[in-house]
Motif scaffolding. Structure first.
Motif, PDB file in Angstrom:
ATOM      1  N   MET A 187       0.842  -1.200   0.000  1.00 49.55           N
ATOM      2  CA  MET A 187       0.000   0.000   0.000  1.00 49.55           C
ATOM      3  C   MET A 187       0.870   1.241   0.000  1.00 49.55           C
ATOM      4  SD  MET A 187      -3.050   1.216   2.606  1.00 49.55           S
ATOM      5  CE  MET A 187      -2.005   1.247   4.086  1.00 49.55           C
ATOM      6  N   LEU A 188       0.525   2.175  -0.873  1.00 47.11           N
ATOM      7  CA  LEU A 188       1.145   3.501  -0.885  1.00 47.11           C
ATOM      8  C   LEU A 188       0.127   4.457  -0.271  1.00 47.11           C
ATOM      9  CD1 LEU A 188       3.134   5.689  -1.566  1.00 47.11           C
ATOM     10  CD2 LEU A 188       2.474   5.513  -3.977  1.00 47.11           C
ATOM     11  N   ALA A 189       0.394   4.891   0.959  1.00 41.72           N
ATOM     12  CA  ALA A 189      -0.562   5.686   1.730  1.00 41.72           C
ATOM     13  C   ALA A 189      -0.367   7.182   1.489  1.00 41.72           C
ATOM     14  CB  ALA A 189      -0.418   5.381   3.218  1.00 41.72           C
ATOM     15  N   LEU A 220       4.609  -1.260   3.103  1.00 38.35           N
ATOM     16  CA  LEU A 220       3.852  -0.030   3.326  1.00 38.35           C
ATOM     17  C   LEU A 220       4.737   1.161   2.971  1.00 38.35           C
ATOM     18  CD1 LEU A 220       1.459   1.618   4.400  1.00 38.35           C
ATOM     19  CD2 LEU A 220       2.399   1.339   6.708  1.00 38.35           C
ATOM     20  N   PHE A 221       4.297   1.961   2.024  1.00 39.95           N
ATOM     21  CA  PHE A 221       5.068   3.107   1.547  1.00 39.95           C
ATOM     22  C   PHE A 221       4.322   4.394   1.911  1.00 39.95           C
ATOM     23  CE2 PHE A 221       5.588  -0.525  -1.254  1.00 39.95           C
ATOM     24  CZ  PHE A 221       6.960  -0.696  -1.292  1.00 39.95           C
ATOM     25  N   ALA A 234       8.261   4.010  -5.893  1.00 43.49           N
ATOM     26  CA  ALA A 234       8.753   3.066  -6.897  1.00 43.49           C
ATOM     27  C   ALA A 234      10.224   2.742  -6.656  1.00 43.49           C
ATOM     28  CB  ALA A 234       8.563   3.653  -8.300  1.00 43.49           C
ATOM     29  N   GLN A 235      11.002   3.760  -6.292  1.00 44.75           N
ATOM     30  CA  GLN A 235      12.413   3.516  -5.991  1.00 44.75           C
ATOM     31  C   GLN A 235      12.551   2.612  -4.767  1.00 44.75           C
ATOM     32  OE1 GLN A 235      15.123   4.175  -7.639  1.00 44.75           O
ATOM     33  NE2 GLN A 235      14.123   5.319  -9.291  1.00 44.75           N
ATOM     34  N   GLU A 236      11.719   2.819  -3.769  1.00 43.79           N
ATOM     35  CA  GLU A 236      11.749   1.965  -2.583  1.00 43.79           C
ATOM     36  C   GLU A 236      11.328   0.545  -2.940  1.00 43.79           C
ATOM     37  OE1 GLU A 236       9.405   3.759   0.505  1.00 43.79           O
ATOM     38  OE2 GLU A 236      10.287   5.741   0.179  1.00 43.79           O
ATOM     39  N   TRP A 237      10.319   0.416  -3.800  1.00 46.13           N
ATOM     40  CA  TRP A 237       9.867  -0.913  -4.240  1.00 46.13           C
ATOM     41  C   TRP A 237      10.997  -1.648  -4.962  1.00 46.13           C
ATOM     42  CZ3 TRP A 237       9.366  -3.412  -8.930  1.00 46.13           C
ATOM     43  CH2 TRP A 237       8.511  -4.518  -8.977  1.00 46.13           C
ATOM     44  N   LEU A 238      11.738  -0.944  -5.801  1.00 44.89           N
ATOM     45  CA  LEU A 238      12.826  -1.551  -6.559  1.00 44.89           C
ATOM     46  C   LEU A 238      13.946  -2.067  -5.657  1.00 44.89           C
ATOM     47  CD1 LEU A 238      13.040   1.077  -9.443  1.00 44.89           C
ATOM     48  CD2 LEU A 238      12.459  -1.347  -9.726  1.00 44.89           C
ATOM     49  N   GLU A 239      14.117  -1.427  -4.501  1.00 47.52           N
ATOM     50  CA  GLU A 239      15.209  -1.801  -3.594  1.00 47.52           C
ATOM     51  C   GLU A 239      14.866  -2.988  -2.690  1.00 47.52           C
ATOM     52  OE1 GLU A 239      16.003   1.781  -1.497  1.00 47.52           O
ATOM     53  OE2 GLU A 239      16.829   2.838  -3.244  1.00 47.52           O
ATOM     54  N   LEU A 240      13.617  -3.432  -2.682  1.00 45.46           N
ATOM     55  CA  LEU A 240      13.213  -4.533  -1.818  1.00 45.46           C
ATOM     56  C   LEU A 240      13.721  -5.871  -2.345  1.00 45.46           C
ATOM     57  CD1 LEU A 240       9.479  -3.594  -1.082  1.00 45.46           C
ATOM     58  CD2 LEU A 240      11.398  -3.488   0.526  1.00 45.46           C
ATOM     59  N   LEU A 247       0.130  -3.431  -5.749  1.00 43.81           N
ATOM     60  CA  LEU A 247       0.183  -2.250  -4.900  1.00 43.81           C
ATOM     61  C   LEU A 247      -1.113  -1.464  -5.020  1.00 43.81           C
ATOM     62  CD1 LEU A 247       2.205  -0.585  -3.067  1.00 43.81           C
ATOM     63  CD2 LEU A 247       2.510   0.885  -5.069  1.00 43.81           C
ATOM     64  N   PHE A 248      -1.693  -1.128  -3.865  1.00 38.83           N
ATOM     65  CA  PHE A 248      -2.835  -0.225  -3.831  1.00 38.83           C
ATOM     66  C   PHE A 248      -2.326   1.164  -3.487  1.00 38.83           C
ATOM     67  CE2 PHE A 248      -6.087   1.746  -0.883  1.00 38.83           C
ATOM     68  CZ  PHE A 248      -6.836   2.307  -1.911  1.00 38.83           C
ATOM     69  N   CYS A 249      -2.529   2.112  -4.403  1.00 40.57           N
ATOM     70  CA  CYS A 249      -2.134   3.501  -4.185  1.00 40.57           C
ATOM     71  C   CYS A 249      -3.357   4.303  -3.771  1.00 40.57           C
ATOM     72  CB  CYS A 249      -1.542   4.096  -5.458  1.00 40.57           C
ATOM     73  SG  CYS A 249      -0.080   3.235  -6.071  1.00 40.57           S
ATOM     74  N   GLN A 250      -3.242   5.095  -2.724  1.00 41.06           N
ATOM     75  CA  GLN A 250      -4.396   5.805  -2.184  1.00 41.06           C
ATOM     76  C   GLN A 250      -4.794   7.039  -2.994  1.00 41.06           C
ATOM     77  OE1 GLN A 250      -4.191   6.509   2.037  1.00 41.06           O
ATOM     78  NE2 GLN A 250      -4.102   4.334   2.519  1.00 41.06           N
TER      79      GLN A 250
END
Length: 341
Positions: A187-189, A220-221, A234-240, A247-250
């Protein structure tokens, strides 16, 4: 000599009705039959008659204007809400003034000036994070015009509001992704202090619990409803090491930022990750890929808020606190697909 300005008696004669009927048709159109109203309007146009709005408002001790407080005029999300407000106000010859509240958080006096009955007949606020200094004046009952919140609302619920069913919308998003076989759903809050963030996050956790899984804290972003925060996520997602498959974006804006940043890094949506947004702003169906999202009835939000406020202005009474919740719907497009394993 200049020709004399047409009078209400001229309109009455052309329409074949009394001057009282003409007055009602022009000042309170909802009180006369549609056929009569159309006849009067046609006669007024033929005669060249124009209502003196300034004089009429002076007699009624009104300004003839509603102020709309918008947190960011550059955000396309607000366009349809403003269109709905304008539609309702135009039906009763009330003007709309729009104020960007981004300045209110550093210069509250810019908004405080409108919180007086001599400046506006009422306020529609689309910003649920107005400073306490403004909210205290608005709720003081000392000459401040009535205020209605639309889309967002205050956490304490001191004012009437019209809002979408945000919790249910988030539930629909998660149910859709779970139905496609996704279990690692991120989730991107939105902003931590925003009521929309809280209600949509609650919906995510409720639906995940129904489906038998929970939100992994690493998935959780944090965002702020902007394109830029979506790109950062997206950059954080790439580093996982273990990325969520969906992903659910709010907000749609964050979803667009997330998808475009992934595309710059040769990551495909929905082949590598499914994405769902929230709002269904106009570009959502034209984006590549077309965005699966939760549709808010934005124009209806504006219409309902404006009509609620108009009722309060006409009755000239302190409004009882009421909440209207409008339903949402999931719009499935190309940014989601079944989990491939």
């Amino acid at each position: 000599m200049e020709p004399k300005a047409p009078k209400i008696t001229d309109v009455a004669r052309l329409a074949g009705v009394s001057t009282a009927t003409v007055s009602r048709a022009l000042s309170k159109p909802e009180t006369v039959a549609e056929s009569t109203r159309n006849t009067v309007l046609a006669a007024a146009e033929k005669a060249g008659y124009r209502v003196n709005l300034s004089a009429r408002n002076l007699r009624r001790q009104r300004t003839g204007a509603i102020v709309v407080l918008v947190p960011n005029l550059g955000n396309p999300f607000f366009s349809e809400i403003l269109a709905g407000i304008e539609t309702a106000l135009s039906e009763v010859d009330i003007n709309m003034l729009v104020v960007d509240t981004r300045q209110a958080h550093t210069k509250p006096q810019l908004v405080l000036e409108y919180l007086h009955a001599t400046r506006a007949d009422g306020i529609i606020a689309l910003d649920g994070s107005l400073p306490d200094e403004i909210l205290s004046v608005a709720s003081s009952g000392t000459g401040a015009p009535p205020i209605i919140f639309a889309c967002e609302w205050t956490p304490k619920g001191e004012f009437s509001s019209v809002r979408a069913n945000n919790t249910h919308g988030a539930e629909l998003a998660i149910a859709h992704l779970a139905g496609l076989g996704h279990r690692r759903i991120g989730m991107l809050a939105g902003p931590q202090d925003n009521v929309l963030t809280h209600t949509r996050s609650a919906g995510v956790r409720l639906e995940m619990a129904r489906c038998g899984f929970a939100l992994d804290p690493s998935h959780l972003f944090s965002g702020d409803f902007t394109l830029e925060s979506g790109a950062r996520a997206a950059q954080e997602w790439l580093e996982l090491d273990q990325r969520p498959s969906a992903l659910f974006c709010q907000s749609d804006q964050m979803a667009f930022g997330f998808i475009s940043e992934l595309a710059r890094n040769d990551v495909s949506v929905p082949d590598d990750v499914s994405v769902v947004g929230f709002d269904d702003i106009d570009i959502a169906r034209r984006f590549i890929p077309a965005l699966t999202t939760v549709r808010q009835p934005r124009k209806k939000l504006g219409l309902c808020a404006a009509r609620m406020l108009i009722d309060h202005v006409r009755t000239n009474t302190s409004p009882a606190i009421e909440t209207t919740i409008l339903e949402v719907e999931l719009i499935v497009r190309d940014s989601t697909k079944a989990f491939a394993g």
